[in-house]
Design a protein around this motif. Structure first.
Motif, PDB file in Angstrom:
ATOM      1  N   ILE A  56       0.732  -1.268  -0.063  1.00  0.00           N
ATOM      2  CA  ILE A  56      -0.082   0.121   0.004  1.00  0.00           C
ATOM      3  C   ILE A  56       0.894   1.369  -0.149  1.00  0.00           C
ATOM      4  N   SER A  57       2.198   1.066   0.009  1.00  0.00           N
ATOM      5  CA  SER A  57       3.058   2.106   0.010  1.00  0.00           C
ATOM      6  C   SER A  57       3.582   2.299  -1.461  1.00  0.00           C
ATOM      7  N   THR A  58       3.420   1.712  -2.446  1.00  0.00           N
ATOM      8  CA  THR A  58       4.066   1.886  -3.675  1.00  0.00           C
ATOM      9  C   THR A  58       3.816   3.138  -4.384  1.00  0.00           C
ATOM     10  N   GLU A  59       2.589   3.726  -4.389  1.00  0.00           N
ATOM     11  CA  GLU A  59       2.117   4.691  -5.060  1.00  0.00           C
ATOM     12  C   GLU A  59       2.665   6.121  -4.421  1.00  0.00           C
ATOM     13  N   MET A  60       2.290   6.393  -3.316  1.00  0.00           N
ATOM     14  CA  MET A  60       2.348   7.744  -2.711  1.00  0.00           C
ATOM     15  C   MET A  60       2.662   7.734  -1.159  1.00  0.00           C
ATOM     16  N   VAL A  61       3.642   8.460  -0.761  1.00  0.00           N
ATOM     17  CA  VAL A  61       4.119   8.253   0.617  1.00  0.00           C
ATOM     18  C   VAL A  61       4.255   9.972   1.208  1.00  0.00           C
ATOM     19  N   PHE A  62       3.488  10.338   2.288  1.00  0.00           N
ATOM     20  CA  PHE A  62       3.382  11.417   2.686  1.00  0.00           C
ATOM     21  C   PHE A  62       4.791  11.526   3.805  1.00  0.00           C
ATOM     22  N   VAL A  63       5.520  12.793   3.680  1.00  0.00           N
ATOM     23  CA  VAL A  63       6.570  12.755   4.704  1.00  0.00           C
ATOM     24  C   VAL A  63       6.439  14.169   5.525  1.00  0.00           C
ATOM     25  N   ASP A  64       6.763  14.135   6.578  1.00  0.00           N
ATOM     26  CA  ASP A  64       6.866  15.490   7.434  1.00  0.00           C
ATOM     27  C   ASP A  64       7.711  15.149   8.558  1.00  0.00           C
ATOM     28  N   SER A  65       8.102  16.484   8.865  1.00  0.00           N
ATOM     29  CA  SER A  65       9.007  16.449  10.195  1.00  0.00           C
ATOM     30  C   SER A  65       8.399  17.381  11.218  1.00  0.00           C
ATOM     31  N   SER A  66       8.848  16.849  12.604  1.00  0.00           N
ATOM     32  CA  SER A  66       8.382  17.619  13.957  1.00  0.00           C
ATOM     33  C   SER A  66       9.492  17.558  14.803  1.00  0.00           C
ATOM     34  N   GLY A  67       9.734  18.904  15.577  1.00  0.00           N
ATOM     35  CA  GLY A  67      10.460  18.756  16.562  1.00  0.00           C
ATOM     36  C   GLY A  67       9.792  18.956  18.096  1.00  0.00           C
ATOM     37  N   SER A  68      10.529  19.327  19.178  1.00  0.00           N
ATOM     38  CA  SER A  68      10.105  19.491  20.436  1.00  0.00           C
ATOM     39  C   SER A  68       9.651  18.222  20.879  1.00  0.00           C
ATOM     40  N   CYS A  69       9.894  17.176  20.591  1.00  0.00           N
ATOM     41  CA  CYS A  69       9.311  15.493  21.222  1.00  0.00           C
ATOM     42  C   CYS A  69      10.161  15.361  22.243  1.00  0.00           C
ATOM     43  N   ASP A  70      11.129  15.746  22.352  1.00  0.00           N
ATOM     44  CA  ASP A  70      12.201  15.254  23.770  1.00  0.00           C
ATOM     45  C   ASP A  70      12.883  16.549  24.396  1.00  0.00           C
ATOM     46  N   GLN A  71      13.704  16.160  25.348  1.00  0.00           N
ATOM     47  CA  GLN A  71      14.508  17.240  26.198  1.00  0.00           C
ATOM     48  C   GLN A  71      15.417  17.679  25.400  1.00  0.00           C
ATOM     49  N   THR A 116      -0.186  13.408   7.155  1.00  0.00           N
ATOM     50  CA  THR A 116       1.007  13.737   8.173  1.00  0.00           C
ATOM     51  C   THR A 116       0.496  14.755   9.281  1.00  0.00           C
ATOM     52  N   GLU A 117      -0.129  15.696   8.719  1.00  0.00           N
ATOM     53  CA  GLU A 117      -0.415  16.844   9.750  1.00  0.00           C
ATOM     54  C   GLU A 117      -1.353  16.468  10.882  1.00  0.00           C
ATOM     55  N   ALA A 118      -2.286  15.689  10.333  1.00  0.00           N
ATOM     56  CA  ALA A 118      -3.221  15.123  11.411  1.00  0.00           C
ATOM     57  C   ALA A 118      -2.441  13.811  12.239  1.00  0.00           C
ATOM     58  N   SER A 119      -1.702  13.185  11.370  1.00  0.00           N
ATOM     59  CA  SER A 119      -0.814  12.216  12.484  1.00  0.00           C
ATOM     60  C   SER A 119       0.177  12.742  13.245  1.00  0.00           C
ATOM     61  N   ILE A 120       0.742  13.893  13.025  1.00  0.00           N
ATOM     62  CA  ILE A 120       1.692  14.302  13.911  1.00  0.00           C
ATOM     63  C   ILE A 120       0.752  14.776  15.178  1.00  0.00           C
ATOM     64  N   ARG A 121      -0.250  15.459  14.902  1.00  0.00           N
ATOM     65  CA  ARG A 121      -1.116  16.166  15.959  1.00  0.00           C
ATOM     66  C   ARG A 121      -1.653  14.871  16.731  1.00  0.00           C
ATOM     67  N   ILE A 122      -2.021  13.710  16.306  1.00  0.00           N
ATOM     68  CA  ILE A 122      -2.182  12.512  17.255  1.00  0.00           C
ATOM     69  C   ILE A 122      -1.227  12.271  17.904  1.00  0.00           C
ATOM     70  N   PHE A 123       0.175  11.904  17.386  1.00  0.00           N
ATOM     71  CA  PHE A 123       1.223  11.757  18.101  1.00  0.00           C
ATOM     72  C   PHE A 123       1.737  12.594  19.358  1.00  0.00           C
ATOM     73  N   LYS A 124       1.538  13.856  19.203  1.00  0.00           N
ATOM     74  CA  LYS A 124       1.906  14.904  20.192  1.00  0.00           C
ATOM     75  C   LYS A 124       0.771  14.858  21.156  1.00  0.00           C
ATOM     76  N   ASP A 125      -0.538  14.894  20.724  1.00  0.00           N
ATOM     77  CA  ASP A 125      -1.781  14.870  21.755  1.00  0.00           C
ATOM     78  C   ASP A 125      -2.019  13.508  22.422  1.00  0.00           C
ATOM     79  N   ILE A 126      -2.117  12.466  21.632  1.00  0.00           N
ATOM     80  CA  ILE A 126      -2.636  11.227  22.358  1.00  0.00           C
ATOM     81  C   ILE A 126      -1.191  10.309  22.736  1.00  0.00           C
ATOM     82  N   VAL A 127      -0.214  10.232  21.875  1.00  0.00           N
ATOM     83  CA  VAL A 127       0.857   9.409  22.432  1.00  0.00           C
ATOM     84  C   VAL A 127       1.657   9.963  23.549  1.00  0.00           C
TER      85      VAL A 127
END
Length: 539
Positions: free
Chosen positions: A43-58, A231-242
């Motif tokens: 399911i990753s052969t066609e399109m992959v979404f890439v984004d970065s985020s900081g301020s996750c650890d000290q 990726t924008e929504a997934s990073i929000r999930i990572f920071k809010d929920i995880v």
């Protein structure tokens, strides 16, 4: 820290994942079991979404996410932890991610990468994946241009900013190449642009890169995905929920959160879709069926090619190819599921792969993606072997009681005489049901019943045309009860309120502030453009 990560590496490999660790400079690539299975399911052969985020650890470690998508939304492929967001670090990070993702003879080489306009990130992707196409997120492009127009050193007048932005959006969303070039010529020849050399040069530089962001240049390869919102929504999930909006101690703790909490979140999400515990596919399909209910299919050829009339122009026809689930309308170009495909699906009982409805095969694949090959296939198969996936989707979408005998679109199209007799039979049945209801009410006379009947008769009097009657029959909970009374407050509490925009009779809403109380700038880019206001930053 490296020794702790190496212990995690052996444990993750036993469970079917992978953890690649580089020391100088520090890079850690986390591939969990779900990420590995997502890569193996192609399911990753066609399109992959890439984004970065900081301020996750000290230590301010940068986390770069690679996501793909399916009917449930975003699915992670890998998470890369590295030290800085430079081109050299990104190149090493993507090379390490390729090393961790690839297994045996299966290569990780997507056709398309969707990113925001980060030069270091895009240059690194070009170096590591030279055969892949790099596309820009349309939302981030418009957001960057709108902020650029609001910068005072660019000398764009406030009353001209909205005009320039709307003309640029015409170029961006033009359906054909000719239209986009025509809109660009109109934009670049405008007096506002001609009188501002800085604005003219900036728009020309954007036009040079038009193949990266212009919809008409890429509409046949994106399947309707023109933004990086997955990726924008997934990073929000990572920071809010995880991470629960907190910074972890170091990179070791960050890896633990990805392996455990992040993995369990997607496992629960996939199982909810596989077990039909989320209604998003049914809601999406129901909305699409509502839009496609009055579309006419002119003719078909060999049960594979269908010609569908346009709603806006009766002389315009779109061609639907049932074999590859493709429609040549502006929305369906590139493989996106459109209302014309939905009309063919409803009328002829064809379930396309791109349909939002989850078939039995889709649910089995989601279960295997969540828990592996131990997922029981028999559990997700239909209990009635004669029932098709499309019949199940109709039943779940329309919420018809189990006792009512259903007829699929195929059954009613086989024989016109049988369809006519079925219609007459159901009309007689409807008349009998109405007689039963009226006879029941006649034995229970009361003022309340009289008032309810008056309201119902007034509602029935508004149904004039057959389409209005059918829409009423398909609607759910059309007749609503009387609203509950508002709980009012003491007059003295109202007089003490400083904010006069608050409600004058009810209590102040608990939790998030009400719409009347919000004084901050909206996060909606389209709303801020239409009101000629600067856009608020999301993060």
């Amino acid at each position: 820290m490296i020794e702790v990560l190496k212990n995690r590496q052996s444990l993750l490999q036993k469970s079917g994942g992978e953890l690649v660790i580089k020391e100088n400079p520090f890079i850690a690539v986390v591939v969990t079991p779900i990420m590995r299975r997502a890569f193996l399911q192609d399911i990753s052969t066609e399109m992959v979404f890439v984004d970065s985020s900081g301020s996750c650890d000290q230590t301010n470690t940068c986390v770069t996410f690679l996501f793909t998508s399916n009917k449930t939304g975003a699915i992670p492929i890998a998470c890369v932890l590295h030290t800085a967001q430079t081109e050299a670090k990104y190149t090493l990070a993507f090379a390490s991610a390729t090393e961790a993702i690839e297994v045996e003879n299966k290569k990780f080489d997507p056709k398309v990468f969707m990113t925001d306009d980060s030069a270091s990130e895009r240059n690194a992707l070009s170096a590591v994946f030279p055969n892949s196409m790099l596309l820009l997120c349309t939302f981030h492009l418009c957001q960057a241009l709108w902020r650029w127009l609001w910068q005072t050193d660019h000398n764009v007048k406030k009353e001209d900013r909205r005009t320039v932005m709307e003309m640029f959006r015409n170029v961006l969303y033009a359906p054909t190449l000719e239209d986009s070039e025509e809109y660009y010529d109109f934009l670049i020849s405008n007096n506002i642009v001609q009188s501002n050399k800085v604005l003219y040069d900036h728009l020309e530089n954007l036009w040079v890169r038009r193949k990266e962001w212009c919809i008409s240049f890429r509409n046949n390869i994106t399947r309707g995905n023109n933004t990086n919102n997955y990726t924008e929504a997934s990073i929000r999930i990572f920071k809010d929920i995880v991470l629960q909006r907190c910074k972890v101690f170091n990179s070791c703790a960050l890896v633990d959160f990805i392996i455990n909490v992040f993995e369990n979140y997607y496992k629960r999400k996939l199982l909810e879709f596989a077990n039909s515990r989320r209604s998003k596919p049914q809601i999406d399909y129901r909305n699409m069926c509502f839009r496609a209910r009055e579309i006419n299919i002119i003719y078909q050829r060999d049960n594979t090619i269908f010609h569908v009339a346009s709603e806006k122009d009766s002389n315009l026809f779109y061609t639907v190819n049932a074999k590859i689930a493709f429609c040549d309308c502006p929305s369906g170009t590139g493989g996106k599921f459109c209302k014309h495909l939905c009309a063919v699906e409803q009328k002829f009982g064809i379930l396309f792969k791109t349909s939002p409805v989850l078939s039995v095969h889709d649910r089995i694949q989601l279960a295997k993606l969540a828990v592996g090959h131990s997922a029981p296939e028999e559990f997700y198969k239909n209990m009635d072997s004669n029932t098709t996936d499309l019949e199940n989707s109709f039943q779940s979408t329309n919420s018809v009681p189990a006792k009512v005998e259903l007829a699929t679109a195929i059954d009613l199209q086989v024989n016109a005489e049988e369809s006519e007799s079925r219609f007459k039979k159901e009309i007689i049945r409807m008349r009998c049901e109405f007689n039963r209801i009226t006879s029941t009410l006649e034995t229970n006379q009361s003022p309340e019943a009289t008032l309810s009947i008056i309201k119902f008769n007034a509602l029935m009097n508004n149904l004039k045309t057959p389409s209005q009657i059918l829409n009423f029959l398909e609607a759910k909970n059309r007749i609503c009860g009387r609203k509950s009374r508002k709980i009012r407050v003491q007059p003295t509490s109202i007089s003490r309120r400083k904010n006069k925009a608050l409600p004058q009779s009810g209590r102040i809403q608990a939790g998030r502030p009400s719409k009347n109380e919000k004084l901050k700038r909206k996060h909606s880019l389209g709303s801020n453009i239409s009101h000629n206001l600067p856009n608020a930053k999301l993060h």
